[in-house]
Enzyme design. Structure first.
Site, PDB file in Angstrom:
ATOM      1  CD  GLU A 274      18.478  27.053  47.440  1.00 50.69           C
ATOM      2  OE1 GLU A 274      19.602  26.602  47.157  1.00 50.69           O
ATOM      3  OE2 GLU A 274      18.279  27.914  48.321  1.00 50.69           O
TER       4      GLU A 274
ATOM      5  NE  ARG B 227      22.892  23.477  49.906  1.00 59.16           N
ATOM      6  CZ  ARG B 227      23.658  24.309  50.589  1.00 59.16           C
ATOM      7  NH1 ARG B 227      23.643  24.318  51.908  1.00 59.16           N
ATOM      8  NH2 ARG B 227      24.477  25.132  49.965  1.00 59.16           N
TER       9      ARG B 227
ATOM     10  NE  ARG C  18      31.156  32.266  51.265  1.00 60.21           N
ATOM     11  CZ  ARG C  18      29.967  31.722  51.040  1.00 60.21           C
ATOM     12  NH1 ARG C  18      29.198  32.187  50.069  1.00 60.21           N
ATOM     13  NH2 ARG C  18      29.532  30.714  51.774  1.00 60.21           N
TER      14      ARG C  18
ATOM     15  CG  HIS D  18      23.676  29.787  45.134  1.00 57.11           C
ATOM     16  ND1 HIS D  18      24.493  30.910  45.025  1.00 57.11           N
ATOM     17  CD2 HIS D  18      23.511  29.594  46.460  1.00 57.11           C
ATOM     18  CE1 HIS D  18      24.787  31.368  46.221  1.00 57.11           C
ATOM     19  NE2 HIS D  18      24.196  30.581  47.112  1.00 57.11           N
TER      20      HIS D  18
ATOM     21  CG  ASN E 238      20.781  22.671  53.778  1.00 53.97           C
ATOM     22  OD1 ASN E 238      21.943  22.267  53.845  1.00 53.97           O
ATOM     23  ND2 ASN E 238      20.485  23.876  53.336  1.00 53.97           N
TER      24      ASN E 238
END
Length: 398
Positions: free
Chosen positions: A384, A89, A239, A178, A10
């Site tokens: 994941e 990923r 965010r 996600h 990743n």
């Protein structure tokens, strides 16, 4: 233990995370994190059997240098010859990819085509992919897209109410994120509850520093909170989540801020950090709120309210609610946030079981609502990396 192992990578713009997994057992034999890539003080930290050690990357402080260091570490532990395939990923596959895929030149070109949709992420993924192809010569590579799971969202949910020429010319629409986590958690929730996922109307909240929520029906994504970028939706660590787009014009006129400055502020200086003035770490926010810090209390209140409000709207997208699922670092560990969110949801027939809610932390799955609740709320840890390993093994024939 299976003979062939899966390496999962990743890559970020200045980082590289890696893990070597046994696809059958899910065991992680080695993990690594390279940081400060492209800077003189770049380094990579390896973890094997619970022990960590750091390797300096200053001689070659880029993604290739990190993957080369990883190969050397694998050799030390006799794992290099056991790697059967590499899974990557990738944040955005746009509308090109609705599932994971074996890498070839056409796929690389497709990832490049999606760079405008993920300008910070896709170029870094390509760097890691090319480094893996060069250093692990001859091994199959598989890419797993964050956006793929959401390609089942209907047009009326993924399109924005703007002139359609911007969608047609630039692909401006909701893509979500996600997705790999949602796919894993949807399967695990059904397994945990002893149900067929096609018979469950699920709302899954993936809560971490980046947070989103998705409605799942018939085993498929029906709507999600993140949009063209991961900025839209819930309040997150740094965010803002949903905000009036006219904020750009307002701040440009009144604060003399540029588009780049406003975008950075909304992505990196807002959310829990911006509201509290303290931290983007939810644990710190909870601790300080308990001590009476006004900014931390407000940040927690806003995070919880926005999440509860989104759950209500996602019940429309899912066609009802059978299971509300909490996952991700915050979702799996914050009993406080889960209890307060469910406190808003009595109208959906959800009632918290406080003892069960306390037990469902630190990697423990569990139902956290009372037996008389009309739907269940459940905590399901995500994985994941294991989902990527499963896809990689399947597509590479291992």
């Amino acid at each position: 233990m299976s003979q062939k192992l899966i390496l999962v990578l990743n890559c970020g713009s200045s980082s590289l995370k890696g893990a070597v997994l046994d696809n059958n057992s899910g065991e992680v034999l080695l993990s690594c994190l390279a940081e400060k890539l492209n800077l003189p003080d770049a380094y990579i930290t390896f973890k094997v059997n619970g022990e960590k050690h750091k390797v300096d990357l200053s001689a070659k402080p880029d993604h290739t240098g990190a993957v080369e260091a990883l190969m050397e570490e694998l050799k030390v532990h006799g794992l290099d010859s056991r790697i059967g395939a590499i899974g990557h990923r990738v944040v955005s596959g746009g509308e090109l990819y609705s599932e994971s895929i074996l890498v070839d030149d056409e796929v690389i070109a497709g990832i490049e085509k999606c760079i405008p949709l993920a300008p910070l992420h896709n170029p870094a993924h390509l760097l890691g992919l090319r480094a893996a192809q060069s250093i692990f010569k001859g091994l199959p590579n598989v890419v797993v897209f964050d956006t793929a799971f959401h390609q089942t969202i209907p047009e009326h949910a993924y399109k924005y109410a703007i002139p359609q020429e911007y969608y047609e010319k630039y692909g401006l629409r909701r893509y979500g994120a996600h997705g790999t986590s949602y796919r894993f958690v949807a399967d695990e929730t059904a397994r945990f509850l002893g149900k067929d996922k096609k018979d469950l109307r699920m709302i899954i909240a993936h809560l971490g520093n980046g947070a989103s929520i998705t409605a799942v029906a018939n085993g498929e994504s029906r709507d999600t909170s993140m949009g063209l970028t991961p900025l839209e939706g819930l309040v997150m660590g740094t965010r803002s989540g949903d905000i009036d787009p006219a904020v750009f014009g307002f701040l440009a006129e009144n604060a003399n801020m540029t588009i780049a400055q406003i975008t950075e502020m909304l992505n990196k200086k807002s959310g829990l950090l911006g509201i509290s003035g303290l931290s983007n770490d939810c644990r710190t926010i909870e601790e300080e709120a308990a001590k009476g810090h006004k900014g931390a209390k407000l940040a927690l209140d806003m995070f919880i309210y926005r999440l509860a409000k989104y759950i209500g709207s996602m019940a429309v997208a899912a066609g009802g609610l059978d299971a509300l699922v909490f996952t991700g670092g915050i979702g799996e560990n914050s009993d406080i946030i889960r209890e307060r969110v469910i406190g808003y949801l009595g109208f959906l027939g959800l009632n918290i079981d406080q003892e069960a809610n306390l037990k469902a932390r630190f990697g423990n799955a569990g139902v956290i609502t009372t037996a008389d609740s009309k739907a269940v709320a459940v905590v399901i840890p995500t994985n994941e990396e294991l989902m990527i390993a499963h896809d990689t093994a399947r597509l590479s024939g291992l």
